[in-house]
Design a protein around this motif. Structure first.
Motif, PDB file in Angstrom:
ATOM      1  N   SER A  75       0.653  -1.248  -0.085  1.00  0.00           N
ATOM      2  CA  SER A  75       0.140   0.013  -0.100  1.00  0.00           C
ATOM      3  C   SER A  75       0.826   1.282   0.009  1.00  0.00           C
ATOM      4  O   SER A  75       1.790   1.388   0.854  1.00  0.00           O
ATOM      5  CB  SER A  75      -0.835   0.045   1.106  1.00  0.00           C
ATOM      6  OG  SER A  75      -1.506   1.256   1.343  1.00  0.00           O
ATOM      7  N   TRP A  77      -0.250   4.176   0.923  1.00  0.00           N
ATOM      8  CA  TRP A  77      -0.581   4.980   1.974  1.00  0.00           C
ATOM      9  C   TRP A  77       0.132   4.577   3.162  1.00  0.00           C
ATOM     10  O   TRP A  77       0.500   5.207   3.942  1.00  0.00           O
ATOM     11  CB  TRP A  77      -2.065   4.933   2.141  1.00  0.00           C
ATOM     12  CG  TRP A  77      -2.995   5.851   1.167  1.00  0.00           C
ATOM     13  CD1 TRP A  77      -3.351   5.378  -0.032  1.00  0.00           C
ATOM     14  CD2 TRP A  77      -2.999   7.371   1.286  1.00  0.00           C
ATOM     15  NE1 TRP A  77      -3.973   6.531  -0.408  1.00  0.00           N
ATOM     16  CE2 TRP A  77      -3.731   7.846  -0.075  1.00  0.00           C
ATOM     17  CE3 TRP A  77      -2.034   8.046   1.995  1.00  0.00           C
ATOM     18  CZ2 TRP A  77      -3.761   9.021  -0.265  1.00  0.00           C
ATOM     19  CZ3 TRP A  77      -2.493   9.454   1.521  1.00  0.00           C
ATOM     20  CH2 TRP A  77      -3.437  10.003   0.404  1.00  0.00           C
ATOM     21  N   ALA A  80       3.607   5.531   3.154  1.00  0.00           N
ATOM     22  CA  ALA A  80       3.782   7.107   3.458  1.00  0.00           C
ATOM     23  C   ALA A  80       3.514   7.478   5.184  1.00  0.00           C
ATOM     24  O   ALA A  80       4.378   8.133   5.707  1.00  0.00           O
ATOM     25  CB  ALA A  80       2.579   8.025   2.623  1.00  0.00           C
TER      26      ALA A  80
END
Length: 366
Positions: A75, A77, A80
Motif C-alpha cells: 500500500s 498509503w 507514506a
C-alpha cells in the motif's frame, strides 16, 4: 543486505564531490585527521550492528507478532504513514538522546567533530542503535512489517546524509517543511542559543510543533561544549561513558546516582562541583600534525583496514557468531592502533604489529 551498506560507495562519491566543490570555492572542507575519526566511528557502528543484528531486530519482531493491525506492504498509503511515523519516532529518540545522560553517552560521538561536512554524517556512536531502536517499537505494535520498517529507517538515515554540509545555503520555502543543511548546522553547533535544537531527521515540522526549532542566525562553532580533543576513535567513543561514570562515582546520594542517567547532560548531582564551560566564538579546533611517514602509513594501512571491514559487512550474514566476535575485537584494535599512530603514541606500534599479523587469518575466515 542493508541499504546503508549498499550505499557505502555512493557516500564516498558524494564526499569526493564535496571536496572538489570546496576546492573550486577556495575552501578547505576536510581535514584528514578528522575524516579518519569520522569514518572509523561510522564503521564501528555498522560493525556492531552487523554483529548484533538479531538482538536489535528481536524486540521489533516480538511486538509485531502481537500487532494490532494488518498493514499491507504493497500500500502506498502505508508507506507514506510509515515514513511519517519513522521520522516522528526519530525526532523523539534524537531529542531524548540530547536531554538525558543515558542517551547522550550513546549519541555524543556524532557531535564531537569540530568540522561539518559529509564525512561527519558517517560519524556515529557505536552503541547508539541499542538505545534508538526502543523508540520505534510502537510501529511494530501498529502492524508495520519488519522488512518494511527496516527499509523506512534506512531511507530516513540516507536522507540525513546530505544535510551535513556547509556548501549549501538556505533553500527558501523548503526550509519550512524539510530538514536542510542550514537547520542541521544549527543542530551541530555548541553555541549557547543553538544547543539542543532542530532534532528532526527528514521533517523540520516536528521541531516547529514541539518548540525545539531555531533558525541559523549567527556563525556556528561545531563540536561538543567540552571538546573531545582526540582523533582516536576508540577514545572518542569511550569519552562520554568515562565522564558519566566519573560523575556518578563522585555523587554522594544513591537516589542521585540513579536519577543521574535520566537527567539532562548539563545537570550535576548535588555535592558535585559543576564544570563551568564557555564556548567562545571561533574557538580554535583541536589538531595534530602527523609526519609524512605517518600520513603514508595511515593512507595505506587505513584504506586496507577499511576494505577488510567492508568485506566483513558484505559477508557478515554468512559468518558464524564466534567469527563475528573475533573480527569485532580485531576491528576495535584497529581503531585504537591507527588512532594511536596518528597521535604519535608509543604503544600504538605494538598494537599495530599484533593486529596486522592476524590479517591473513581474518581473510581466511571470510
Amino acid at each position: 543486505m542493508s541499504l546503508i551498506v549498499l550505499s557505502i560507495p555512493l557516500f564516498f562519491v558524494l564526499i569526493g564531490i564535496e571536496w572538489l566543490a570546496g576546492r573550486l570555492r577556495g575552501r578547505r572542507v576536510f581535514r584528514g585527521t578528522d575524516v579518519f575519526a569520522n569514518l572509523s566511528l561510522g564503521a564501528a557502528q555498522t560493525v556492531f550492528g552487523a554483529v548484533a543484528a538479531g538482538l536489535l531486530a528481536g524486540a521489533y519482531v516480538a511486538l509485531y507478532s502481537v500487532r494490532l493491525f494488518e498493514i499491507p506492504s504493497t500500500s502506498v498509503w502505508a508507506w507514506a504513514l510509515l515514513l511519517l511515523g519513522t521520522d516522528f519516532c526519530y525526532y523523539w529518540f534524537h531529542r531524548v538522546s540530547h536531554r538525558t545522560h543515558l542517551g547522550w553517552m550513546a549519541h555524543a560521538p556524532h557531535h564531537q567533530s569540530e568540522d561539518f561536512n559529509l564525512s561527519v554524517a558517517l560519524r556515529q556512536g557505536p552503541v547508539q542503535p541499542f538505545f534508538s531502536r526502543a523508540f520505534y517499537l510502537p510501529l511494530a505494535l501498529l502492524g508495520f512489517p519488519p522488512a518494511m520498517f527496516a527499509t523506512a529507517v534506512a531511507l530516513n538515515t540516507l536522507y540525513q546524509f546530505w544535510v551535513h554540509t556547509e556548501l549549501i545555503d538556505k533553500l527558501g520555502p523548503l526550509e519550512w517543511i524539510f530538514v536542510t543543511p542550514s537547520h542541521h548546522r544549527v543542530h551541530h553547533a555548541c553555541n549557547g542559543r543553538y544547543l539542543d535544537k532542530n532534532h528532526g531527521g527528514m521533517l523540520i515540522v516536528w521541531d516547529r510543533l514541539f518548540g525545539t526549532f531555531e533558525p541559523e542566525r549567527e556563525p556556528v562553532t561545531y563540536g561538543t561544549v567540552e571538546p573531545v580533543r582526540t582523533f582516536n576513535p576508540l577514545l572518542a567513543a569511550w569519552r562520554p561513558f568515562r565522564e558519566a561514570v566519573t560523575l556518578v562515582r563522585k555523587t554522594p546520594r544513591i537516589w542521585d546516582k540513579i536519577r543521574f542517567w535520566f537527567m539532562p547532560p548539563e545537570w550535576h548531582p548535588p555535592g558535585v562541583e559543576p564544570a563551568h564551560l564557555d564556548v567562545p566564538p571561533g574557538r580554535p579546533r583541536f589538531e595534530v600534525y602527523p609526519s609524512r611517514r605517518v600520513v603514508l602509513y595511515m593512507a595505506v594501512v587505513g584504506i586496507l583496514t577499511l576494505l577488510v571491514t567492508v568485506l566483513f559487512l558484505f559477508r557478515g550474514g554468512a559468518l558464524s557468531f564466534p567469527v563475528k566476535l573475533a573480527f569485532t575485537a580485531w576491528f576495535l584494535a584497529s581503531l585504537g592502533g591507527l588512532g594511536g599512530v596518528l597521535e604519535g603514541r608509543r604503544w600504538a606500534r605494538w598494537v599495530e604489529a599484533t593486529r596486522l599479523a592476524v590479517v591473513p587469518l581474518a581473510l581466511a575466515a571470510f
